[in-house]
Scaffold this active site. Structure first.
Site, PDB file in Angstrom:
ATOM      1  N   PRO A  97       4.766   5.918  -1.555  1.00 31.60           N
ATOM      2  CG  PRO A  97       4.793   7.089   0.469  1.00 31.60           C
ATOM      3  CD  PRO A  97       3.864   6.482  -0.534  1.00 31.60           C
TER       4      PRO A  97
ATOM      5  CB  CYS B 223      -6.151   4.131   3.351  1.00 29.76           C
ATOM      6  SG  CYS B 223      -5.755   5.333   2.082  1.00 29.76           S
TER       7      CYS B 223
HETATM    8  N1  SAM Z   1       1.759   1.319  -1.330  1.00 30.14           N
HETATM    9  C1  SAM Z   1       2.189   2.673  -1.014  1.00 30.14           C
HETATM   10  C2  SAM Z   1       2.853   2.682   0.341  1.00 30.14           C
HETATM   11  O1  SAM Z   1       2.525   1.843   1.175  1.00 30.14           O
HETATM   12  O2  SAM Z   1       3.727   3.518   0.607  1.00 30.14           O
HETATM   13  C3  SAM Z   1       1.039   3.652  -1.115  1.00 30.14           C
HETATM   14  C4  SAM Z   1       0.368   3.613  -2.452  1.00 30.14           C
HETATM   15  S1  SAM Z   1      -0.842   4.861  -2.721  1.00 30.14           S
HETATM   16  C5  SAM Z   1      -2.209   4.304  -1.818  1.00 30.14           C
HETATM   17  C6  SAM Z   1      -1.315   4.576  -4.365  1.00 30.14           C
HETATM   18  C7  SAM Z   1      -0.232   4.821  -5.379  1.00 30.14           C
HETATM   19  O3  SAM Z   1      -0.688   4.336  -6.649  1.00 30.14           O
HETATM   20  C8  SAM Z   1       0.107   6.285  -5.619  1.00 30.14           C
HETATM   21  O4  SAM Z   1       1.449   6.509  -5.321  1.00 30.14           O
HETATM   22  C9  SAM Z   1      -0.169   6.506  -7.115  1.00 30.14           C
HETATM   23  O5  SAM Z   1       0.779   7.347  -7.715  1.00 30.14           O
HETATM   24  C10 SAM Z   1      -0.056   5.098  -7.645  1.00 30.14           C
HETATM   25  N2  SAM Z   1      -0.760   4.812  -8.917  1.00 30.14           N
HETATM   26  C11 SAM Z   1      -1.932   5.315  -9.365  1.00 30.14           C
HETATM   27  N3  SAM Z   1      -2.252   4.779 -10.559  1.00 30.14           N
HETATM   28  C12 SAM Z   1      -1.267   3.895 -10.870  1.00 30.14           C
HETATM   29  C13 SAM Z   1      -1.041   3.015 -11.965  1.00 30.14           C
HETATM   30  N4  SAM Z   1      -1.893   2.944 -12.989  1.00 30.14           N
HETATM   31  N5  SAM Z   1       0.075   2.255 -11.958  1.00 30.14           N
HETATM   32  C14 SAM Z   1       0.959   2.317 -10.925  1.00 30.14           C
HETATM   33  N6  SAM Z   1       0.784   3.134  -9.852  1.00 30.14           N
HETATM   34  C15 SAM Z   1      -0.314   3.909  -9.816  1.00 30.14           C
END
Ligand code: SAM
Length: 308
Positions: free
Chosen positions: A114, A234
């Site tokens: 987010p 995380c």
């Molecule tokens: N960086 C964010 C923050 O600090 O608010 C949190 C990111 S969260 C750990 C991982 C994110 O990766 C999720 O929102 C997920 O929807 C996204 N995600 C998963 N596979 C992905 C892909 N192939 N390309 C881009 N985003 C992806």
């Protein structure tokens, strides 16, 4: 620390000052007027651990982070609702801080929603430069748009796109020198949000996550002007952390090296391969944060950006 286990109640409330809208001194004055006593800059993690009542400190590691006692709730506070402060765990402030892109540079936030780290990147860039942010999840992207607007972030392009399909050869990304990569992971480091059942992912799930993480990390390294990439999770699992970084570094031969990130940070990467202690780890027990892992990779050669 295990998810939901011991340590969860000890993690302080960390408040990142959003320097796009305000400054540390003004936020300190605000909380003083709200009846909190400011104790100055902490000298040790122990000092953070002993915080109680209506008292707060400046963090010892991160310059724009204030520390309040655990369970302090600022979700209704006007500084939060107006985007002047961001409620973000200390460990999750490490990736943007260590990526440290120069103002004016082009940056990719590969798995961005987010958006807490995106807004931190924008603050470091002073809104000068360009952030290309990607995520696949529509709902999380909607939350992110609202959050970035509230935080006063400009100069970004947000796309609902699988980062693996973003073409490193597209001229649009020809100046991207910095990438923040915070991919989906097991979340096993989250001390108070993830139910215990999710705290121990099956071997199959870990393997699938690690496969994705390796692919996405390798894809990040293929951007032609890239100088520095920060990989974070995380997760507490070595399979998603040191093993991913070790495998991808090996795949790229001598093109990239691990930077000894934040030498003053007390908790280091597990000895999964020679040099893995250059990575950082974080945990409720050792650093009073959520469980976290960070690796900083730099292109070898004259063009590498200066390291923190
Ligand atoms: N960086 C964010 C923050 O600090 O608010 C949190 C990111 S969260 C750990 C991982 C994110 O990766 C999720 O929102 C997920 O929807 C996204 N995600 C998963 N596979 C992905 C892909 N192939 N390309 C881009 N985003 C992806």
């Amino acid at each position: 620390a295990q998810a939901g286990g011991p340590g969860a109640s000890q993690v302080p409330r960390y408040v990142r000052v959003n320097t796009l809208k305000t400054c540390v001194d003004d936020v300190i004055d605000f909380f003083r007027r709200e009846g909190y006593s400011y104790l100055g800059k902490a000298a040790s993690v122990e000092e953070l651990r002993s915080l109680s009542g209506k008292k707060f400190l400046l963090d010892l590691h991160l310059p724009e982070l204030l520390v309040f006692p655990p369970q302090t709730d600022f979700h209704d506070n006007v500084l939060y609702t107006s985007g002047h402060i961001i409620l973000q765990d200390k460990a999750s402030c490490l990736p943007a801080f260590l990526l440290s892109p120069a103002a004016g540079s082009h940056v990719i936030d590969a798995c961005a929603a987010p958006g807490n780290k995106t807004s931190h990147l924008a603050a470091i860039l002073k809104n000068k430069g360009q952030i290309f942010a990607f995520d696949v999840d529509t709902k999380r992207l909607a939350t992110m748009s609202t959050m970035l607007m509230r935080a006063g972030v400009t100069g970004f392009q947000l796309a609902q796109q699988d980062f693996l399909t973003v073409d490193p050869g597209d001229p649009k990304y020809s100046k991207v020198a910095y990438i923040l990569l915070d991919p989906s992971c097991s979340g096993s480091g989250m001390v108070n949000r993830v139910p215990m059942a999710e705290a121990a992912p099956s071997a199959e799930r870990l393997q699938a996550l690690a496969g994705f993480q390796r692919k996405v990390l390798s894809h990040g390294l293929s951007f032609p002007a890239l100088q520095r990439l920060v990989y974070s999770t995380c997760s507490l699992h070595r399979e998603e952390n040191e093993d991913v970084v070790g495998a991808v570094l090996q795949e790229w031969g001598s093109a990239f090296r691990l930077v000894d990130a934040f030498p003053g940070w007390p908790c280091r990467g597990l000895a999964a391969f020679p040099g893995a202690e250059s990575c950082l780890r974080a945990s409720a027990a050792d650093t009073l944060t959520h469980g976290f892992f960070v690796a900083v990779l730099e292109r070898r050669g004259d063009g590498a950006a200066a390291s923190r």
